[in-house]
Design a protein around this motif. Structure first.
Motif, PDB file in Angstrom:
ATOM      1  N   LEU A   1      -7.066 -42.384   0.921  1.00 21.22           N
ATOM      2  CA  LEU A   1      -8.147 -41.392   0.676  1.00 21.22           C
ATOM      3  C   LEU A   1      -8.962 -41.945  -0.667  1.00 21.22           C
ATOM      4  O   LEU A   1      -8.204 -42.293  -1.811  1.00 21.22           O
ATOM      5  CB  LEU A   1      -7.666 -40.054   0.395  1.00 21.22           C
ATOM      6  CG  LEU A   1      -7.003 -39.452   1.628  1.00 21.22           C
ATOM      7  CD1 LEU A   1      -5.981 -38.178   1.311  1.00 21.22           C
ATOM      8  CD2 LEU A   1      -8.078 -39.017   2.695  1.00 21.22           C
ATOM      9  N   ASP A   2     -10.214 -42.086  -0.672  1.00 24.58           N
ATOM     10  CA  ASP A   2     -11.159 -42.482  -1.743  1.00 24.58           C
ATOM     11  C   ASP A   2     -11.329 -41.042  -2.282  1.00 24.58           C
ATOM     12  O   ASP A   2     -12.281 -40.218  -2.295  1.00 24.58           O
ATOM     13  CB  ASP A   2     -12.303 -43.140  -1.299  1.00 24.58           C
ATOM     14  CG  ASP A   2     -13.134 -43.666  -2.711  1.00 24.58           C
ATOM     15  OD1 ASP A   2     -13.181 -43.021  -3.458  1.00 24.58           O
ATOM     16  OD2 ASP A   2     -13.804 -44.649  -2.417  1.00 24.58           O
TER      17      ASP A   2
ATOM     18  N   TYR B   1     -13.332 -48.007   3.015  1.00 26.15           N
ATOM     19  CA  TYR B   1     -13.465 -46.762   3.734  1.00 26.15           C
ATOM     20  C   TYR B   1     -13.290 -45.617   2.744  1.00 26.15           C
ATOM     21  O   TYR B   1     -12.731 -45.712   1.721  1.00 26.15           O
ATOM     22  CB  TYR B   1     -12.316 -46.688   4.847  1.00 26.15           C
ATOM     23  CG  TYR B   1     -12.620 -48.124   5.853  1.00 26.15           C
ATOM     24  CD1 TYR B   1     -13.711 -48.228   6.630  1.00 26.15           C
ATOM     25  CD2 TYR B   1     -11.747 -48.966   5.654  1.00 26.15           C
ATOM     26  CE1 TYR B   1     -13.821 -49.227   7.339  1.00 26.15           C
ATOM     27  CE2 TYR B   1     -11.880 -50.308   6.252  1.00 26.15           C
ATOM     28  CZ  TYR B   1     -12.861 -50.337   6.915  1.00 26.15           C
ATOM     29  OH  TYR B   1     -12.853 -51.472   7.757  1.00 26.15           O
ATOM     30  N   ASP B   2     -13.718 -44.686   3.186  1.00 21.62           N
ATOM     31  CA  ASP B   2     -13.576 -43.137   2.441  1.00 21.62           C
ATOM     32  C   ASP B   2     -12.234 -42.644   2.960  1.00 21.62           C
ATOM     33  O   ASP B   2     -11.636 -42.002   1.939  1.00 21.62           O
ATOM     34  CB  ASP B   2     -14.469 -42.211   2.925  1.00 21.62           C
ATOM     35  CG  ASP B   2     -15.904 -42.731   2.311  1.00 21.62           C
ATOM     36  OD1 ASP B   2     -16.058 -43.129   1.353  1.00 21.62           O
ATOM     37  OD2 ASP B   2     -16.811 -42.721   3.143  1.00 21.62           O
ATOM     38  N   VAL B   3     -11.787 -42.703   4.204  1.00 22.36           N
ATOM     39  CA  VAL B   3     -10.391 -42.458   4.791  1.00 22.36           C
ATOM     40  C   VAL B   3     -10.104 -43.446   5.667  1.00 22.36           C
ATOM     41  O   VAL B   3     -10.842 -43.714   6.704  1.00 22.36           O
ATOM     42  CB  VAL B   3     -10.590 -40.753   5.207  1.00 22.36           C
ATOM     43  CG1 VAL B   3     -11.810 -40.840   6.193  1.00 22.36           C
ATOM     44  CG2 VAL B   3      -9.414 -40.325   5.675  1.00 22.36           C
ATOM     45  N   CYS B   4      -8.815 -43.589   5.716  1.00 17.20           N
ATOM     46  CA  CYS B   4      -7.928 -44.441   6.667  1.00 17.20           C
ATOM     47  C   CYS B   4      -6.936 -43.542   7.096  1.00 17.20           C
ATOM     48  O   CYS B   4      -6.036 -42.897   6.364  1.00 17.20           O
ATOM     49  CB  CYS B   4      -7.328 -45.486   6.031  1.00 17.20           C
ATOM     50  SG  CYS B   4      -8.598 -46.567   4.835  1.00 17.20           S
TER      51      CYS B   4
ATOM     52  N   LEU C   1     -13.026 -33.368   6.243  1.00 19.71           N
ATOM     53  CA  LEU C   1     -13.743 -34.475   5.409  1.00 19.71           C
ATOM     54  C   LEU C   1     -15.256 -34.575   5.276  1.00 19.71           C
ATOM     55  O   LEU C   1     -15.977 -34.482   4.281  1.00 19.71           O
ATOM     56  CB  LEU C   1     -13.042 -35.525   5.166  1.00 19.71           C
ATOM     57  CG  LEU C   1     -11.503 -35.559   4.735  1.00 19.71           C
ATOM     58  CD1 LEU C   1     -11.249 -37.113   4.956  1.00 19.71           C
ATOM     59  CD2 LEU C   1     -11.446 -35.030   3.339  1.00 19.71           C
TER      60      LEU C   1
ATOM     61  N   ARG D   1     -15.032 -40.467  -3.903  1.00 23.45           N
ATOM     62  CA  ARG D   1     -16.049 -39.938  -2.981  1.00 23.45           C
ATOM     63  C   ARG D   1     -15.735 -38.604  -2.133  1.00 23.45           C
ATOM     64  O   ARG D   1     -16.749 -38.012  -1.934  1.00 23.45           O
ATOM     65  CB  ARG D   1     -16.359 -41.116  -1.878  1.00 23.45           C
ATOM     66  CG  ARG D   1     -16.861 -42.339  -2.635  1.00 23.45           C
ATOM     67  CD  ARG D   1     -17.465 -43.505  -1.597  1.00 23.45           C
ATOM     68  NE  ARG D   1     -17.710 -43.266  -0.455  1.00 23.45           N
ATOM     69  CZ  ARG D   1     -19.131 -43.250  -0.509  1.00 23.45           C
ATOM     70  NH1 ARG D   1     -19.810 -43.323  -1.143  1.00 23.45           N
ATOM     71  NH2 ARG D   1     -19.443 -43.164   0.873  1.00 23.45           N
ATOM     72  N   LEU D   2     -14.539 -38.573  -1.692  1.00 20.84           N
ATOM     73  CA  LEU D   2     -14.202 -37.257  -1.330  1.00 20.84           C
ATOM     74  C   LEU D   2     -13.834 -36.094  -2.153  1.00 20.84           C
ATOM     75  O   LEU D   2     -14.037 -34.851  -1.455  1.00 20.84           O
ATOM     76  CB  LEU D   2     -12.731 -37.485  -0.358  1.00 20.84           C
ATOM     77  CG  LEU D   2     -12.684 -38.612   0.668  1.00 20.84           C
ATOM     78  CD1 LEU D   2     -11.458 -38.954   1.091  1.00 20.84           C
ATOM     79  CD2 LEU D   2     -13.774 -38.279   1.632  1.00 20.84           C
TER      80      LEU D   2
ATOM     81  N   CYS E   1     -20.578 -36.540  -1.557  1.00 20.74           N
ATOM     82  CA  CYS E   1     -21.101 -37.685  -2.117  1.00 20.74           C
ATOM     83  C   CYS E   1     -22.528 -38.216  -1.883  1.00 20.74           C
ATOM     84  O   CYS E   1     -22.811 -38.059  -0.850  1.00 20.74           O
ATOM     85  CB  CYS E   1     -20.116 -38.756  -1.849  1.00 20.74           C
ATOM     86  SG  CYS E   1     -20.174 -40.263  -2.808  1.00 20.74           S
TER      87      CYS E   1
ATOM     88  N   GLU F   1     -13.562 -45.568  -6.462  1.00 24.51           N
ATOM     89  CA  GLU F   1     -14.465 -46.611  -7.077  1.00 24.51           C
ATOM     90  C   GLU F   1     -14.465 -46.834  -8.539  1.00 24.51           C
ATOM     91  O   GLU F   1     -14.083 -45.757  -9.222  1.00 24.51           O
ATOM     92  CB  GLU F   1     -15.926 -46.328  -6.570  1.00 24.51           C
ATOM     93  CG  GLU F   1     -15.856 -46.519  -4.885  1.00 24.51           C
ATOM     94  CD  GLU F   1     -17.287 -45.906  -4.455  1.00 24.51           C
ATOM     95  OE1 GLU F   1     -17.754 -46.359  -3.221  1.00 24.51           O
ATOM     96  OE2 GLU F   1     -17.820 -44.990  -5.040  1.00 24.51           O
TER      97      GLU F   1
ATOM     98  N   LYS G   1     -21.447 -46.483  -0.926  1.00 24.13           N
ATOM     99  CA  LYS G   1     -20.035 -46.601  -1.325  1.00 24.13           C
ATOM    100  C   LYS G   1     -20.220 -48.029  -1.840  1.00 24.13           C
ATOM    101  O   LYS G   1     -20.900 -48.886  -1.710  1.00 24.13           O
ATOM    102  CB  LYS G   1     -19.561 -47.080   0.293  1.00 24.13           C
ATOM    103  CG  LYS G   1     -17.750 -47.502   0.150  1.00 24.13           C
ATOM    104  CD  LYS G   1     -16.909 -46.302   0.334  1.00 24.13           C
ATOM    105  CE  LYS G   1     -15.646 -46.933   0.010  1.00 24.13           C
ATOM    106  NZ  LYS G   1     -14.488 -46.136  -0.634  1.00 24.13           N
ATOM    107  N   GLU G   2     -19.509 -48.087  -3.268  1.00 27.50           N
ATOM    108  CA  GLU G   2     -19.615 -49.325  -3.825  1.00 27.50           C
ATOM    109  C   GLU G   2     -19.011 -50.666  -3.355  1.00 27.50           C
ATOM    110  O   GLU G   2     -17.957 -50.354  -2.365  1.00 27.50           O
ATOM    111  CB  GLU G   2     -18.563 -49.131  -4.995  1.00 27.50           C
ATOM    112  CG  GLU G   2     -19.486 -48.697  -6.458  1.00 27.50           C
ATOM    113  CD  GLU G   2     -18.438 -48.469  -7.513  1.00 27.50           C
ATOM    114  OE1 GLU G   2     -17.361 -49.067  -7.706  1.00 27.50           O
ATOM    115  OE2 GLU G   2     -18.731 -47.565  -8.367  1.00 27.50           O
TER     116      GLU G   2
ATOM    117  N   SER H   1     -16.864 -31.257   3.884  1.00 24.44           N
ATOM    118  CA  SER H   1     -16.831 -31.034   2.558  1.00 24.44           C
ATOM    119  C   SER H   1     -17.335 -32.187   1.586  1.00 24.44           C
ATOM    120  O   SER H   1     -17.352 -32.070   0.452  1.00 24.44           O
ATOM    121  CB  SER H   1     -15.195 -30.796   2.085  1.00 24.44           C
ATOM    122  OG  SER H   1     -14.587 -32.138   2.183  1.00 24.44           O
ATOM    123  N   PHE H   2     -17.959 -32.985   2.343  1.00 26.63           N
ATOM    124  CA  PHE H   2     -18.378 -34.359   1.781  1.00 26.63           C
ATOM    125  C   PHE H   2     -19.755 -34.019   1.022  1.00 26.63           C
ATOM    126  O   PHE H   2     -20.719 -33.406   1.571  1.00 26.63           O
ATOM    127  CB  PHE H   2     -18.828 -35.507   2.699  1.00 26.63           C
ATOM    128  CG  PHE H   2     -18.894 -36.795   2.255  1.00 26.63           C
ATOM    129  CD1 PHE H   2     -17.884 -37.611   1.961  1.00 26.63           C
ATOM    130  CD2 PHE H   2     -20.314 -37.487   2.398  1.00 26.63           C
ATOM    131  CE1 PHE H   2     -18.128 -38.874   1.524  1.00 26.63           C
ATOM    132  CE2 PHE H   2     -20.526 -38.705   1.846  1.00 26.63           C
ATOM    133  CZ  PHE H   2     -19.459 -39.409   1.460  1.00 26.63           C
TER     134      PHE H   2
END
Lengths: 203, 203
Positions: free
Chosen positions: B173-174, A169-172, A190, B177-178, A196, B121, A200-201, A193-194
């Motif tokens: 937080l990734d 995940y990008d955010v948890c 988020l 990516r973020l 990317c 990543e 996702k790898e 502002s994304f």
């Protein structure tokens, strides 16, 4: 730029659906949750009742059961294929928030997806389930345990991923400790502002 | 109300240290990272070099090695006990951000802690390591792999927790990516709105 698609993977009782709905409202995005059932039914040709029975929370043990009996295993796979097609069509159609249904995994090769995982501690989930769905004859502990087990098993079976591993995940967010409003604000911010532009790898 | 203590558990190359530093600056909190080494040395009576050698990134295999040889295993435990004492003293002293050193686990019974996990990543981490620490004779893949392995082993050995499991943290937080700035803003915002007054439940 912002994330066009937001997927919300969530624990039962974490408020992930509510968070997804409010995020969609705040961003002006379409919102897909239970309303996916009729779309998947139409795509697959299965009855909506069958789709619902085989969804993430209901009879997730069915694929194993079918396979153990050597009958009907491919029905579940057909259903999952229909689910994938519907989710891809919706993602192509326009900006949206999709709750559950392995959308994070199904859309993993897209370049415009913000993947969120929402969870909470046991006590917070129990309070929320009683508040949202009311008391039933089945104890709250059993309801929570059964639903969590089925959802986790369904997710792991179809995606091959471990439930709750942050790297997917990008955010948890722990909605019980942070609060639903703070989670909504975080995901909205988020998403906005994304920037990317890569898938996702794989972990 | 806001979180008095912020712990940052992070992957090597994720920018977790930078994020923690900027969060501390934004909130006016003390910041503890490498500067913990001299404090732990003073507390334990060990030389700073020994503390550094046995820290999370360096010779994390030492406890096993010591124990396999049946010598000195308790030195590592003594060091970890000193680390726990120092981190507790700092948490008592005032608002702060603590990066690494199992602070999330060591402070798990406190009621005023926001626990963050920062990861990224592979490609994002490699780029960041080269940018932050420069090229060396050792390949970037090997540096990343070695450091990740040691940090993960150290954390799992001392905490009994699985590395990267979301449930231990309030927010994950990734950063690749973020983006670092979005991560800083998120942690600052969540720290400010934090009203939780219970210890994080054990997973």
């Amino acid at each position: 730029m912002s994330a066009k698609i937001i997927t919300i993977t969530r624990e039962f009782g974490s408020g992930g659906r509510t968070i997804g709905k409010k995020v969609a409202e705040a961003l002006g995005y379409d919102f897909y949750d239970w309303n996916l059932v009729s779309k998947i039914a139409a795509e697959s040709g299965f009855a909506p009742e069958f789709v619902e029975e085989n969804c993430e929370d209901a009879s997730s043990a069915l694929p194993w059961l079918f396979r153990a009996q050597n009958v009907g295993g491919d029905l579940s796979d057909q259903l999952f294929a229909a689910q994938r097609n519907v989710i891809w069509q919706l993602a192509e159609k326009g900006s949206c928030v999709i709750v559950g249904r392995c959308a994070d995994y199904l859309l993993r090769t897209r370049t415009d997806v913000l993947n969120c995982f929402i969870y909470a501690e046991g006590e917070a989930k129990k309070q929320r389930i009683i508040h949202e769905y009311g008391e039933t004859e089945v104890s709250i502990d059993k309801r929570l345990k059964d639903k969590d087990r089925k959802r986790k098993a369904h997710y792991q079976y179809y995606t091959g991923r471990k439930w709750g591993r942050a790297f997917y995940y990008d955010v948890c967010l722990d909605s019980g400790r942070l609060g639903i409003d703070a989670c909504i604000d975080t995901v909205v911010s988020l998403a906005k502002s994304f920037t990317c532009t890569t898938p996702k790898e794989e972990d």
